[in-house]
Design a protein around this motif. Structure first.
Motif, PDB file in Angstrom:
ATOM      1  N   LEU A   1      13.415  -7.308  -3.324  1.00  0.00           N
ATOM      2  CA  LEU A   1      13.250  -6.162  -4.218  1.00  0.00           C
ATOM      3  C   LEU A   1      11.921  -6.253  -4.966  1.00  0.00           C
ATOM      4  N   ASN A   2      11.577  -7.422  -5.450  1.00  0.00           N
ATOM      5  CA  ASN A   2      10.319  -7.612  -6.157  1.00  0.00           C
ATOM      6  C   ASN A   2       9.133  -7.206  -5.284  1.00  0.00           C
ATOM      7  N   MET A   3       9.120  -7.667  -4.046  1.00  0.00           N
ATOM      8  CA  MET A   3       8.021  -7.343  -3.130  1.00  0.00           C
ATOM      9  C   MET A   3       7.956  -5.836  -2.859  1.00  0.00           C
ATOM     10  N   VAL A   4       9.092  -5.209  -2.673  1.00  0.00           N
ATOM     11  CA  VAL A   4       9.136  -3.762  -2.413  1.00  0.00           C
ATOM     12  C   VAL A   4       8.660  -2.985  -3.640  1.00  0.00           C
ATOM     13  N   GLN A   5       9.121  -3.384  -4.826  1.00  0.00           N
ATOM     14  CA  GLN A   5       8.724  -2.682  -6.058  1.00  0.00           C
ATOM     15  C   GLN A   5       7.228  -2.787  -6.317  1.00  0.00           C
ATOM     16  N   GLU A   6       6.610  -3.884  -5.902  1.00  0.00           N
ATOM     17  CA  GLU A   6       5.172  -4.070  -6.100  1.00  0.00           C
ATOM     18  C   GLU A   6       4.345  -3.435  -4.976  1.00  0.00           C
ATOM     19  N   GLY A   7       5.009  -2.863  -3.989  1.00  0.00           N
ATOM     20  CA  GLY A   7       4.300  -2.266  -2.863  1.00  0.00           C
ATOM     21  C   GLY A   7       3.785  -3.301  -1.880  1.00  0.00           C
ATOM     22  N   GLN A   8       4.268  -4.518  -1.981  1.00  0.00           N
ATOM     23  CA  GLN A   8       3.844  -5.596  -1.089  1.00  0.00           C
ATOM     24  C   GLN A   8       4.704  -5.662   0.171  1.00  0.00           C
ATOM     25  N   ALA A   9       5.790  -4.908   0.198  1.00  0.00           N
ATOM     26  CA  ALA A   9       6.677  -4.871   1.365  1.00  0.00           C
ATOM     27  C   ALA A   9       7.270  -3.473   1.457  1.00  0.00           C
ATOM     28  N   VAL A  10       7.684  -3.115   2.660  1.00  0.00           N
ATOM     29  CA  VAL A  10       8.355  -1.835   2.875  1.00  0.00           C
ATOM     30  C   VAL A  10       9.783  -2.107   3.320  1.00  0.00           C
ATOM     31  N   VAL A  11      10.624  -1.129   3.135  1.00  0.00           N
ATOM     32  CA  VAL A  11      12.036  -1.272   3.484  1.00  0.00           C
ATOM     33  C   VAL A  11      12.220  -0.981   4.971  1.00  0.00           C
ATOM     34  N   TYR A  12      12.810  -1.923   5.671  1.00  0.00           N
ATOM     35  CA  TYR A  12      13.188  -1.708   7.067  1.00  0.00           C
ATOM     36  C   TYR A  12      14.599  -1.107   7.032  1.00  0.00           C
ATOM     37  N   ARG A  13      14.669   0.199   7.211  1.00  0.00           N
ATOM     38  CA  ARG A  13      15.929   0.905   7.034  1.00  0.00           C
ATOM     39  C   ARG A  13      17.031   0.475   8.005  1.00  0.00           C
ATOM     40  N   GLN A  14      16.654  -0.031   9.171  1.00  0.00           N
ATOM     41  CA  GLN A  14      17.679  -0.432  10.132  1.00  0.00           C
ATOM     42  C   GLN A  14      18.510  -1.615   9.628  1.00  0.00           C
ATOM     43  N   TYR A  15      18.020  -2.343   8.622  1.00  0.00           N
ATOM     44  CA  TYR A  15      18.770  -3.490   8.097  1.00  0.00           C
ATOM     45  C   TYR A  15      19.527  -3.172   6.814  1.00  0.00           C
TER      46      TYR A  15
ATOM     47  N   LEU B   1      15.530   1.156  -1.936  1.00  0.00           N
ATOM     48  CA  LEU B   1      14.975   2.483  -1.642  1.00  0.00           C
ATOM     49  C   LEU B   1      14.278   3.073  -2.870  1.00  0.00           C
ATOM     50  N   GLN B   2      14.886   2.896  -4.047  1.00  0.00           N
ATOM     51  CA  GLN B   2      14.278   3.402  -5.284  1.00  0.00           C
ATOM     52  C   GLN B   2      12.983   2.647  -5.584  1.00  0.00           C
ATOM     53  N   GLY B   3      13.001   1.335  -5.386  1.00  0.00           N
ATOM     54  CA  GLY B   3      11.799   0.530  -5.621  1.00  0.00           C
ATOM     55  C   GLY B   3      10.666   0.944  -4.707  1.00  0.00           C
ATOM     56  N   GLU B   4      10.976   1.201  -3.450  1.00  0.00           N
ATOM     57  CA  GLU B   4       9.947   1.648  -2.509  1.00  0.00           C
ATOM     58  C   GLU B   4       9.405   3.015  -2.908  1.00  0.00           C
ATOM     59  N   ASN B   5      10.294   3.911  -3.296  1.00  0.00           N
ATOM     60  CA  ASN B   5       9.876   5.250  -3.698  1.00  0.00           C
ATOM     61  C   ASN B   5       8.948   5.193  -4.913  1.00  0.00           C
ATOM     62  N   THR B   6       9.280   4.358  -5.879  1.00  0.00           N
ATOM     63  CA  THR B   6       8.452   4.211  -7.077  1.00  0.00           C
ATOM     64  C   THR B   6       7.083   3.630  -6.717  1.00  0.00           C
ATOM     65  N   ALA B   7       7.056   2.592  -5.885  1.00  0.00           N
ATOM     66  CA  ALA B   7       5.791   1.982  -5.451  1.00  0.00           C
ATOM     67  C   ALA B   7       4.942   2.997  -4.703  1.00  0.00           C
TER      68      ALA B   7
ATOM     69  N   PHE C   1       0.310  -1.642  -0.591  1.00  0.00           N
ATOM     70  CA  PHE C   1       0.366  -1.014   0.732  1.00  0.00           C
ATOM     71  C   PHE C   1       0.247   0.502   0.628  1.00  0.00           C
ATOM     72  N   TRP C   2       0.895   1.075  -0.368  1.00  0.00           N
ATOM     73  CA  TRP C   2       0.941   2.533  -0.511  1.00  0.00           C
ATOM     74  C   TRP C   2      -0.366   3.111  -1.029  1.00  0.00           C
ATOM     75  N   SER C   3      -1.334   2.270  -1.414  1.00  0.00           N
ATOM     76  CA  SER C   3      -2.623   2.764  -1.893  1.00  0.00           C
ATOM     77  C   SER C   3      -3.583   3.098  -0.750  1.00  0.00           C
ATOM     78  N   GLN C   4      -3.250   2.680   0.452  1.00  0.00           N
ATOM     79  CA  GLN C   4      -4.122   2.916   1.609  1.00  0.00           C
ATOM     80  C   GLN C   4      -4.083   4.373   2.046  1.00  0.00           C
ATOM     81  N   ALA C   5      -5.239   4.898   2.372  1.00  0.00           N
ATOM     82  CA  ALA C   5      -5.313   6.288   2.830  1.00  0.00           C
ATOM     83  C   ALA C   5      -4.703   6.428   4.225  1.00  0.00           C
ATOM     84  N   ASN C   6      -5.034   5.533   5.129  1.00  0.00           N
ATOM     85  CA  ASN C   6      -4.556   5.609   6.515  1.00  0.00           C
ATOM     86  C   ASN C   6      -3.652   4.430   6.840  1.00  0.00           C
TER      87      ASN C   6
END
Length: 176
Positions: A49-63, A75-81, A88-93
């Motif tokens: 959760l910490n990694m996802v909230q910081e944008g350092q990881a993404v959620v693999y929905r299949q798990y 999911l909420q942590g990823e959405n906020t990040a 990761f979410w700061s990248q344009a492409n």
């Protein structure tokens, strides 16, 4: 910060999991390469959760089906990040990790691999040719009740694997 193929994420993960720190694993399932997919906890705090909230990881929905207690917070942590454009979410492409790995696998399979090398490669790591049964790359995780010394050694082995994979990626990027 420039987010380059997980290097920042790997560095942050090492900060969250310092050598000697006890961890607890909650097994989710085993992936198609027979690797353990798990939630990692340090003192009852979710590293995932910490990694996802910081944008350092993404959620693999299949798990997510295997972790009903943390699904919503992940999911909420990823959405906020994502909204705050963190790491990761700061990248344009940006390229999602599963898409990047798929492309890397296609690239390596399209190149001629020596039959001897191919037979010696561990199929658990499709992006690289890592020798089969390499002792420092095949940690065996135990339940949270196992001996702490064993967990520390296994965590160290996982960190070594991260370092080796990062180094191999850096080398392959410089060669191309």
């Amino acid at each position: 910060m420039i987010y380059h193929r997980g290097i920042a994420s790997s560095t942050r993960l090492k900060q969250l999991l310092p050598v000697g720190q006890g961890i607890t694993l909650r097994a989710i399932e085993t992936d198609k390469y027979k690797r353990l997919v798990a939630e990692v906890f340090v003192e009852n705090l979710s590293v995932n959760l910490n990694m996802v909230q910081e944008g350092q990881a993404v959620v693999y929905r299949q798990y997510l089906k295997g972790c009903p207690q943390s699904k919503d917070s992940l999911l909420q942590g990823e959405n906020t990040a994502k909204q705050q454009r963190l790491a990761f979410w700061s990248q344009a492409n940006r390229v999602m990790p599963w898409d990047f790995r798929h492309r890397a696998t296609q690239k390596t399979t399209s190149q001629a691999i020596q039959p001897q090398q191919q037979n010696n490669c561990d199929p658990s790591y499709p992006d690289f040719c890592i020798p089969k049964n390499s002792p420092d790359l095949n940690p065996t995780f135990r339940t949270p009740n196992c001996h702490k010394g064993k967990l520390r050694r296994e965590k160290s082995q996982v960190r070594n694997k991260i370092d080796i994979i990062s180094q191999k990626r850096d080398l392959s990027n410089h060669e191309s």
